[in-house]
Each structure stands twice: as C-alpha cells, then as structure tokens.
Write a protein that holds these residues in place. Structure first.
Motif, mmCIF file in Angstrom:
data_model
loop_
_atom_site.group_PDB
_atom_site.id
_atom_site.type_symbol
_atom_site.label_atom_id
_atom_site.label_comp_id
_atom_site.label_asym_id
_atom_site.label_seq_id
_atom_site.Cartn_x
_atom_site.Cartn_y
_atom_site.Cartn_z
ATOM 1 N N MET A 71 0.810 -1.210 0.000
ATOM 2 C CA MET A 71 0.000 0.000 0.000
ATOM 3 C C MET A 71 0.840 1.257 0.000
ATOM 4 O O MET A 71 2.003 1.241 0.399
ATOM 5 C CB MET A 71 -0.942 0.019 1.199
ATOM 6 C CG MET A 71 -0.283 0.237 2.546
ATOM 7 S SD MET A 71 -1.438 0.270 3.940
ATOM 8 C CE MET A 71 -2.306 1.792 3.657
ATOM 9 N N VAL A 72 0.205 2.313 -0.452
ATOM 10 C CA VAL A 72 0.772 3.648 -0.382
ATOM 11 C C VAL A 72 0.098 4.330 0.800
ATOM 12 O O VAL A 72 -1.120 4.271 0.950
ATOM 13 C CB VAL A 72 0.497 4.439 -1.680
ATOM 14 C CG1 VAL A 72 1.036 5.852 -1.574
ATOM 15 C CG2 VAL A 72 1.092 3.730 -2.874
ATOM 16 N N SER A 73 0.898 4.951 1.642
ATOM 17 C CA SER A 73 0.387 5.620 2.832
ATOM 18 C C SER A 73 0.893 7.050 2.849
ATOM 19 O O SER A 73 1.800 7.418 2.095
ATOM 20 C CB SER A 73 0.874 4.855 4.069
ATOM 21 O OG SER A 73 0.355 5.436 5.234
ATOM 22 N N GLN A 74 0.332 7.850 3.718
ATOM 23 C CA GLN A 74 0.776 9.235 3.862
ATOM 24 C C GLN A 74 0.795 9.557 5.356
ATOM 25 O O GLN A 74 -0.051 10.271 5.864
ATOM 26 C CB GLN A 74 -0.163 10.162 3.104
ATOM 27 C CG GLN A 74 0.420 11.507 2.815
ATOM 28 C CD GLN A 74 -0.439 12.262 1.829
ATOM 29 O OE1 GLN A 74 -1.555 11.891 1.527
ATOM 30 N NE2 GLN A 74 0.098 13.343 1.317
ATOM 31 N N PRO A 75 1.789 8.994 6.061
ATOM 32 C CA PRO A 75 1.794 9.123 7.518
ATOM 33 C C PRO A 75 1.937 10.576 7.973
ATOM 34 O O PRO A 75 2.665 11.367 7.371
ATOM 35 C CB PRO A 75 3.006 8.292 7.936
ATOM 36 C CG PRO A 75 3.889 8.271 6.736
ATOM 37 C CD PRO A 75 2.974 8.310 5.552
ATOM 38 N N ILE A 76 1.217 10.869 9.036
ATOM 39 C CA ILE A 76 1.255 12.206 9.628
ATOM 40 C C ILE A 76 1.421 12.054 11.130
ATOM 41 O O ILE A 76 0.878 11.123 11.733
ATOM 42 C CB ILE A 76 -0.008 13.019 9.276
ATOM 43 C CG1 ILE A 76 0.103 14.428 9.853
ATOM 44 C CG2 ILE A 76 -1.275 12.320 9.709
ATOM 45 C CD1 ILE A 76 -0.889 15.408 9.261
ATOM 46 N N GLY A 88 -3.009 15.460 5.493
ATOM 47 C CA GLY A 88 -2.192 14.269 5.283
ATOM 48 C C GLY A 88 -0.750 14.549 5.627
ATOM 49 O O GLY A 88 -0.366 15.685 5.930
ATOM 50 N N GLY A 89 0.049 13.525 5.591
ATOM 51 C CA GLY A 89 1.469 13.670 5.871
ATOM 52 C C GLY A 89 2.184 14.427 4.766
ATOM 53 O O GLY A 89 1.620 14.701 3.713
ATOM 54 N N PRO A 90 3.451 14.740 4.994
ATOM 55 C CA PRO A 90 4.186 15.548 4.035
ATOM 56 C C PRO A 90 4.524 14.836 2.729
ATOM 57 O O PRO A 90 4.775 15.490 1.726
ATOM 58 C CB PRO A 90 5.459 15.932 4.789
ATOM 59 C CG PRO A 90 5.612 14.909 5.845
ATOM 60 C CD PRO A 90 4.230 14.461 6.200
ATOM 61 N N GLN A 104 6.304 16.914 9.767
ATOM 62 C CA GLN A 104 7.222 15.876 10.246
ATOM 63 C C GLN A 104 7.161 14.657 9.335
ATOM 64 O O GLN A 104 6.103 14.076 9.120
ATOM 65 C CB GLN A 104 6.891 15.461 11.680
ATOM 66 C CG GLN A 104 7.880 14.471 12.238
ATOM 67 C CD GLN A 104 7.548 14.036 13.660
ATOM 68 O OE1 GLN A 104 6.382 13.941 14.028
ATOM 69 N NE2 GLN A 104 8.563 13.763 14.433
ATOM 70 N N THR A 105 8.319 14.264 8.816
ATOM 71 C CA THR A 105 8.370 13.092 7.942
ATOM 72 C C THR A 105 8.433 11.811 8.775
ATOM 73 O O THR A 105 8.755 11.837 9.969
ATOM 74 C CB THR A 105 9.600 13.128 7.018
ATOM 75 O OG1 THR A 105 10.774 13.017 7.817
ATOM 76 C CG2 THR A 105 9.623 14.396 6.178
#
Length: 110
Positions: free
Chosen positions: A16-21, A46-48, A99-100
């Motif tokens: 999966m592709v995610s966009q963590p934040i 969403g995440g950066p 924040q990455t």
C-alpha cells in the motif's frame, strides 16, 4: 503494527501507499478547528509525502536496530486496489503536515 504482523523475523505488511502524519500535528489541527467558528468542510490533512508501507517498516526496523524480512502482500478486492494505487492518500489541494516518517522513526531510536 509491525509487532502484530510479525511471525518471528518475518513481518507481513499490506502492499500500500500511505501518507503518515504525526499524531501531534493531527491533534494541533483538531484543536485549531474546535476553537474556530464553524467552517463547514475543511481541507483534508495528510502527511508531508507518500510512502510505501513495506519501505516504512524496513526503515523503522533499521532505526531501532532490528532485522528481519518484510513481505509485502497485496490485499484483494476494491479496498486492496485503493490501498495500492494511492486512492487513500490526500490530493494536492489538501493540507500537509511537516514531520516526515524518517524524522519520527529517528526520534524513536533514541
């Protein structure tokens, strides 16, 4: 997540592709929205940047000094397809945190 999906030295993660934040950034956003007057539909958050789940697990394992094999498994059906093709991440008109994942995982290793 890795603890629940690991069997000995093998971690099984969805393809999966995610966009963590960062949770802190989500909390700050919720507080900001709660303190404002009603705004109707606000921009998604969403995440950066987009990340592949398997790569995140591998990088996190390295950051905390563990080893093992990470197996990426495609989830079947429409939901699994959405996990893989990026449908579940934000669009360009969304707001994005700062924040990455790598910054977060480096802080966990300390």
């Amino acid at each position: 997540m890795t603890a629940r999906s690991s069997f000995g030295p093998v971690s099984i993660v969805p393809k999966m592709v995610s966009q963590p934040i960062a949770a802190r950034e989500v909390a700050e956003r919720l507080i900001d929205l709660a303190e404002r007057t009603p705004a109707g539909r606000v921009a998604d958050l969403g995440g950066p940047r987009e990340e592949r789940m398997a790569e995140m697990v591998r990088r996190y394992a390295r950051a905390i000094g563990t080893r093992g094999l990470v197996l990426e498994v495609p989830i079947p059906g429409a939901y699994g397809r959405a996990m893989r093709d990026g449908t579940l991440v934000t669009t360009t008109d969304a707001d994005h945190g700062l924040q990455t994942f790598d910054q977060w995982s480096a802080a966990q290793a300390r």
